[in-house]
Design a protein around this motif. Structure first.
Motif, mmCIF file in Angstrom:
data_model
loop_
_atom_site.group_PDB
_atom_site.id
_atom_site.type_symbol
_atom_site.label_atom_id
_atom_site.label_comp_id
_atom_site.label_asym_id
_atom_site.label_seq_id
_atom_site.Cartn_x
_atom_site.Cartn_y
_atom_site.Cartn_z
ATOM 1 N N TYR A 15 0.821 -1.207 0.000
ATOM 2 C CA TYR A 15 0.000 0.000 0.000
ATOM 3 C C TYR A 15 0.858 1.262 0.000
ATOM 4 O O TYR A 15 1.922 1.306 0.610
ATOM 5 N N GLN A 223 -3.705 5.319 -6.240
ATOM 6 C CA GLN A 223 -4.919 4.623 -6.662
ATOM 7 C C GLN A 223 -5.605 3.966 -5.465
ATOM 8 O O GLN A 223 -4.958 3.584 -4.487
ATOM 9 N N ASP A 224 -6.919 3.810 -5.578
ATOM 10 C CA ASP A 224 -7.693 3.245 -4.479
ATOM 11 C C ASP A 224 -7.191 1.860 -4.068
ATOM 12 O O ASP A 224 -7.221 1.506 -2.884
ATOM 13 N N ARG A 225 -6.736 1.065 -5.024
ATOM 14 C CA ARG A 225 -6.294 -0.290 -4.689
ATOM 15 C C ARG A 225 -5.018 -0.291 -3.861
ATOM 16 O O ARG A 225 -4.623 -1.331 -3.328
ATOM 17 N N HIS A 226 -4.390 0.882 -3.742
ATOM 18 C CA HIS A 226 -3.171 1.003 -2.941
ATOM 19 C C HIS A 226 -3.411 1.795 -1.656
ATOM 20 O O HIS A 226 -2.471 2.298 -1.057
ATOM 21 N N ASP A 245 -14.903 0.582 -1.601
ATOM 22 C CA ASP A 245 -14.145 -0.468 -2.281
ATOM 23 C C ASP A 245 -12.649 -0.348 -1.979
ATOM 24 O O ASP A 245 -11.799 -0.467 -2.865
ATOM 25 N N LEU A 246 -12.340 -0.123 -0.695
ATOM 26 C CA LEU A 246 -10.963 -0.037 -0.237
ATOM 27 C C LEU A 246 -10.661 -1.220 0.678
ATOM 28 O O LEU A 246 -11.544 -1.714 1.382
ATOM 29 N N ASP A 247 -9.418 -1.674 0.668
ATOM 30 C CA ASP A 247 -9.023 -2.750 1.576
ATOM 31 C C ASP A 247 -9.075 -2.260 3.013
ATOM 32 O O ASP A 247 -8.916 -1.067 3.291
#
Length: 290
Positions: A15, A223-226, A245-247
Motif C-alpha cells: 500500500y 490509486q484506491d487499490r493502494h 471499495d478499499l481494503d
C-alpha cells in the motif's frame, strides 16, 4: 475469510497510503498506543502516506492539538481528515439553515469558526430550539447520559421537520476504560423517531472524498487499490471501507474486543461470526495496531 496478521509490516509494502482511525486504534482517548505509533512510523519510512481519518466533530487543527496532549507524535502521520471538517463544509453551505440549535459541549464551539473553503458562507446563528431552522449535533450534552434524555426535544424537532446535522457518526467511544455516547447515538435516535439526520463522517462518502483530496495534497496519483483503511469500528471503519471499495485492516481489540474474543489476537471463529452478524467483511484483522 479474513486474514489475521501479526503486524502492519506484513502487508504494508502493498500500500502507498493508509486511512487510519484515531480513537481505539492510535490512542484510547487518554494516551497514545506506542506500538501503533511505531507501526505507522515504520510505514512512513518505507514511503507510505498516513492520513488520519477520524469522526471527531472538530477541525483538523483542533485534532492536531489534541494529539499532542495524547503524546501522539507528528512523525507517525502526514495529514488529518475529520468528520467535523466535512460537516462544517455542509453547514456553511446551508445544509441546516442559518439559525441552528446546537447540541454539544463547550469545547465543541470551534465547530462554528469561519471556514475559508467556502465563498459567501451561510451566516450561522445559534438559537434556542424553538427558533431553529435545523440542529447541529457534535455530541451529547452529557456523554454518559442515556441518549433517550433527548427524546422530548427530538419530538418537538421532528414536528417542525428540522434536519439534524451529525458531526460525528460514531455511536460510542471508549475513553480509557469508560464508554461514552457520541453524536451518532443521538442521530440514530432522531432517525428512528422519524427525523432527518445528515451524516458526513465514516462510513459515509463525503469524508472519504475529503480524505482523498488531503492525500493528493501530500502525494498525487495514489490509486484506491493502494489505500488501506485501518480502524476498530465495524459500523464506521469497516463498512466505510467496503462502501468505498478499499481494503481494510480491522482492529479487533477496540470496540469489538469482547465480540471477537480478542486478548492479544482475535479468536478466528468469534471474529468470523461477528463479521457475519454485522453483514460486513474485512480483508485483514489484528488485535491492536502494531
Amino acid at each position: 475469510m479474513t486474514r489475521i496478521i501479526s503486524s502492519l509490516s506484513e502487508i504494508g509494502q502493498n500500500y502507498d497510503a493508509a486511512f487510519v482511525d484515531l480513537w481505539g486504534c492510535l490512542h484510547n482517548g487518554v494516551t497514545a498506543f506506542p506500538d501503533a505509533v511505531a507501526a505507522l512510523e515504520a510505514f512512513r519510512k518505507q514511503g507510505g502516506i498516513v492520513v488520519l481519518l477520524t469522526n471527531a466533530p472538530r477541525q483538523r487543527s483542533e485534532v492536531a492539538k489534541q494529539l499532542v496532549k495524547f503524546n501522539v507524535p507528528d512523525t507517525c502521520w502526514d495529514t488529518i481528515t475529520t468528520s467535523g471538517d466535512s460537516a462544517r463544509l455542509a453547514m456553511f453551505t446551508g445544509a441546516v439553515g442559518e439559525k441552528v440549535y446546537f447540541i454539544g459541549q463547550p469545547h465543541d464551539q470551534p465547530f462554528f469558526d469561519p471556514l475559508k473553503l467556502v465563498e459567501n458562507p451561510t451566516p450561522i446563528q445559534q438559537v434556542p430550539l424553538e427558533e431553529a431552522d435545523g440542529i447541529v449535533c457534535c455530541g451529547p450534552f452529557d456523554p454518559l447520559a442515556d441518549p433517550e434524555v433527548m427524546r422530548p426535544d427530538f419530538l418537538y424537532a421532528k414536528q417542525k421537520n428540522l434536519p439534524l446535522l451529525c458531526a460525528n457518526p460514531d455511536i460510542v467511544v471508549d475513553r480509557g476504560e469508560t464508554r461514552e455516547w457520541c453524536a451518532g447515538a443521538l442521530a440514530k435516535l432522531y432517525t428512528e423517531m422519524g427525523g432527518e439526520s445528515l451524516y458526513f463522517g465514516k462510513p459515509h462518502p463525503p469524508i472519504y472524498d475529503l480524505a482523498r483530496r488531503r492525500l493528493a495534497e501530500v502525494k498525487s496519483g495514489v490509486q484506491d487499490r493502494h489505500i488501506l483503511c485501518i480502524g476498530d469500528g465495524v459500523l464506521t471503519d469497516v463498512r466505510g471501507a467496503l462502501g468505498e471499495d478499499l481494503d481494510c485492516l480491522f482492529i479487533t481489540g477496540g470496540l469489538a474486543r469482547e465480540e471477537t474474543g480478542t486478548t492479544d489476537q482475535p479468536d478466528p471463529a468469534k471474529l468470523d461470526a461477528y463479521l457475519q452478524q454485522e453483514m460486513v467483511s474485512a480483508d485483514f484483522a489484528i488485535g491492536m495496531l502494531r
